[in-house]
Motif scaffolding. Structure first.
Motif, PDB file in Angstrom:
ATOM      1  N   LYS A  24       0.911  -1.235  -0.113  1.00  0.00           N
ATOM      2  CA  LYS A  24       0.044  -0.048   0.050  1.00  0.00           C
ATOM      3  C   LYS A  24       0.990   1.264  -0.042  1.00  0.00           C
ATOM      4  CE  LYS A  24      -0.833  -0.243   4.887  1.00  0.00           C
ATOM      5  NZ  LYS A  24      -1.859  -0.070   5.979  1.00  0.00           N
ATOM      6  N   ASN A  25       0.563   2.071  -0.498  1.00  0.00           N
ATOM      7  CA  ASN A  25       1.262   3.671  -0.743  1.00  0.00           C
ATOM      8  C   ASN A  25       0.534   4.656  -0.091  1.00  0.00           C
ATOM      9  OD1 ASN A  25      -1.012   4.520  -2.283  1.00  0.00           O
ATOM     10  ND2 ASN A  25       0.024   3.734  -4.114  1.00  0.00           N
ATOM     11  N   SER A  26      -0.314   4.335   0.965  1.00  0.00           N
ATOM     12  CA  SER A  26      -1.000   5.342   1.895  1.00  0.00           C
ATOM     13  C   SER A  26      -1.021   4.585   3.023  1.00  0.00           C
ATOM     14  CB  SER A  26      -2.288   5.747   1.260  1.00  0.00           C
ATOM     15  OG  SER A  26      -3.217   4.695   0.982  1.00  0.00           O
ATOM     16  N   ALA A  27      -1.524   5.426   4.031  1.00  0.00           N
ATOM     17  CA  ALA A  27      -1.647   4.702   5.457  1.00  0.00           C
ATOM     18  C   ALA A  27      -2.794   3.616   5.570  1.00  0.00           C
ATOM     19  CB  ALA A  27      -2.168   6.015   6.586  1.00  0.00           C
ATOM     20  N   LYS A  28      -3.797   4.082   4.923  1.00  0.00           N
ATOM     21  CA  LYS A  28      -4.871   2.803   4.908  1.00  0.00           C
ATOM     22  C   LYS A  28      -5.415   2.741   3.452  1.00  0.00           C
ATOM     23  CE  LYS A  28      -9.150   1.745   7.266  1.00  0.00           C
ATOM     24  NZ  LYS A  28     -10.029   2.327   8.401  1.00  0.00           N
ATOM     25  N   ALA A  29      -5.373   1.506   2.812  1.00  0.00           N
ATOM     26  CA  ALA A  29      -5.573   1.444   1.405  1.00  0.00           C
ATOM     27  C   ALA A  29      -7.127   1.182   1.436  1.00  0.00           C
ATOM     28  CB  ALA A  29      -4.993   0.028   0.958  1.00  0.00           C
ATOM     29  N   LYS A  30      -7.613   2.176   0.631  1.00  0.00           N
ATOM     30  CA  LYS A  30      -9.368   2.079   0.532  1.00  0.00           C
ATOM     31  C   LYS A  30      -9.627   1.973  -1.014  1.00  0.00           C
ATOM     32  CE  LYS A  30     -10.261   4.904   4.522  1.00  0.00           C
ATOM     33  NZ  LYS A  30     -10.814   6.250   4.879  1.00  0.00           N
ATOM     34  N   THR A  31      -8.728   2.208  -1.768  1.00  0.00           N
ATOM     35  CA  THR A  31      -9.022   2.100  -3.353  1.00  0.00           C
ATOM     36  C   THR A  31      -7.766   1.336  -3.943  1.00  0.00           C
ATOM     37  OG1 THR A  31      -7.861   4.233  -4.044  1.00  0.00           O
ATOM     38  CG2 THR A  31     -10.414   4.022  -3.216  1.00  0.00           C
ATOM     39  N   VAL A  32      -8.031   1.109  -5.142  1.00  0.00           N
ATOM     40  CA  VAL A  32      -6.783   0.182  -5.902  1.00  0.00           C
ATOM     41  C   VAL A  32      -5.669   1.113  -6.417  1.00  0.00           C
ATOM     42  CG1 VAL A  32      -7.915   0.738  -8.258  1.00  0.00           C
ATOM     43  CG2 VAL A  32      -6.494  -1.359  -7.790  1.00  0.00           C
ATOM     44  N   GLU A  33      -6.120   2.451  -6.205  1.00  0.00           N
ATOM     45  CA  GLU A  33      -4.941   3.454  -6.371  1.00  0.00           C
ATOM     46  C   GLU A  33      -4.147   3.499  -5.150  1.00  0.00           C
ATOM     47  OE1 GLU A  33      -8.137   4.159  -9.180  1.00  0.00           O
ATOM     48  OE2 GLU A  33      -8.507   4.212  -7.212  1.00  0.00           O
ATOM     49  N   CYS A  34      -4.528   3.096  -4.110  1.00  0.00           N
ATOM     50  CA  CYS A  34      -3.661   2.957  -2.989  1.00  0.00           C
ATOM     51  C   CYS A  34      -2.734   1.760  -2.720  1.00  0.00           C
ATOM     52  CB  CYS A  34      -4.632   2.922  -1.741  1.00  0.00           C
ATOM     53  SG  CYS A  34      -5.642   4.585  -1.428  1.00  0.00           S
ATOM     54  N   THR A  35      -2.549   1.121  -3.839  1.00  0.00           N
ATOM     55  CA  THR A  35      -1.626  -0.375  -3.741  1.00  0.00           C
ATOM     56  C   THR A  35      -0.882  -0.216  -5.058  1.00  0.00           C
ATOM     57  OG1 THR A  35      -3.302  -1.530  -5.011  1.00  0.00           O
ATOM     58  CG2 THR A  35      -3.296  -1.646  -2.590  1.00  0.00           C
ATOM     59  N   ASP A  36       0.262  -0.598  -4.921  1.00  0.00           N
ATOM     60  CA  ASP A  36       1.313  -0.893  -5.843  1.00  0.00           C
ATOM     61  C   ASP A  36       1.927  -2.231  -5.899  1.00  0.00           C
ATOM     62  OD1 ASP A  36       1.607   1.803  -7.043  1.00  0.00           O
ATOM     63  OD2 ASP A  36       2.205   2.507  -5.205  1.00  0.00           O
ATOM     64  N   CYS A  37       2.391  -2.553  -7.130  1.00  0.00           N
ATOM     65  CA  CYS A  37       3.296  -3.905  -7.108  1.00  0.00           C
ATOM     66  C   CYS A  37       4.646  -3.608  -7.055  1.00  0.00           C
ATOM     67  CB  CYS A  37       3.027  -4.418  -8.688  1.00  0.00           C
ATOM     68  SG  CYS A  37       4.128  -5.966  -8.869  1.00  0.00           S
ATOM     69  N   ALA A  38       5.001  -4.077  -5.881  1.00  0.00           N
ATOM     70  CA  ALA A  38       6.406  -3.726  -5.554  1.00  0.00           C
ATOM     71  C   ALA A  38       7.695  -4.545  -5.917  1.00  0.00           C
ATOM     72  CB  ALA A  38       6.478  -3.807  -3.748  1.00  0.00           C
ATOM     73  N   SER A  39       7.030  -5.573  -6.785  1.00  0.00           N
ATOM     74  CA  SER A  39       7.969  -6.336  -7.566  1.00  0.00           C
ATOM     75  C   SER A  39       8.369  -5.980  -8.779  1.00  0.00           C
ATOM     76  CB  SER A  39       7.418  -7.811  -7.840  1.00  0.00           C
ATOM     77  OG  SER A  39       6.797  -8.450  -6.746  1.00  0.00           O
ATOM     78  N   PHE A  40       7.876  -4.639  -9.244  1.00  0.00           N
ATOM     79  CA  PHE A  40       8.251  -3.835 -10.448  1.00  0.00           C
ATOM     80  C   PHE A  40       9.402  -3.556 -10.682  1.00  0.00           C
ATOM     81  CE2 PHE A  40       9.031  -0.121 -12.834  1.00  0.00           C
ATOM     82  CZ  PHE A  40       8.396  -0.325 -14.045  1.00  0.00           C
ATOM     83  N   GLU A  41      10.045  -3.825 -11.719  1.00  0.00           N
ATOM     84  CA  GLU A  41      11.513  -3.420 -12.223  1.00  0.00           C
ATOM     85  C   GLU A  41      11.283  -3.081 -13.586  1.00  0.00           C
ATOM     86  OE1 GLU A  41      14.443  -6.446 -11.814  1.00  0.00           O
ATOM     87  OE2 GLU A  41      13.163  -7.565 -10.320  1.00  0.00           O
ATOM     88  N   THR A  42      11.941  -1.699 -13.750  1.00  0.00           N
ATOM     89  CA  THR A  42      12.020  -1.080 -15.011  1.00  0.00           C
ATOM     90  C   THR A  42      13.139  -1.979 -15.973  1.00  0.00           C
ATOM     91  OG1 THR A  42      12.250   1.088 -16.377  1.00  0.00           O
ATOM     92  CG2 THR A  42      13.979   0.639 -14.607  1.00  0.00           C
ATOM     93  N   LYS A  43      12.754  -2.066 -17.342  1.00  0.00           N
ATOM     94  CA  LYS A  43      13.482  -2.766 -18.307  1.00  0.00           C
ATOM     95  C   LYS A  43      14.699  -2.134 -18.475  1.00  0.00           C
ATOM     96  CE  LYS A  43      10.101  -4.822 -20.904  1.00  0.00           C
ATOM     97  NZ  LYS A  43       9.562  -4.983 -22.313  1.00  0.00           N
TER      98      LYS A  43
END
Length: 52
Positions: A33-52
């Motif tokens: 989650k990228n905010s204190a409390k995840a309430k929407t999909v926009e509040c989450t991220d894939c932390a496994s992302f790696e740029t090419k």
């Protein structure tokens, strides 16, 4: 490139994206989650992302 049928992904900028289909090539991903409390999909991220 082998992909994980359980992880759909359309982020083609990610190193782990399957080039031929919209799937991830990792066995598992880490979602954070990228905010204190995840309430929407926009509040989450894939932390496994790696740029090419």
């Amino acid at each position: 490139m082998d992909h994980n049928n359980s992880i759909h992904c359309n982020v083609r900028e990610c190193r782990n994206h399957c080039e031929s289909e919209d799937y991830c090539t990792l066995k598992e991903i880490n979602v954070i989650k990228n905010s204190a409390k995840a309430k929407t999909v926009e509040c989450t991220d894939c932390a496994s992302f790696e740029t090419k």
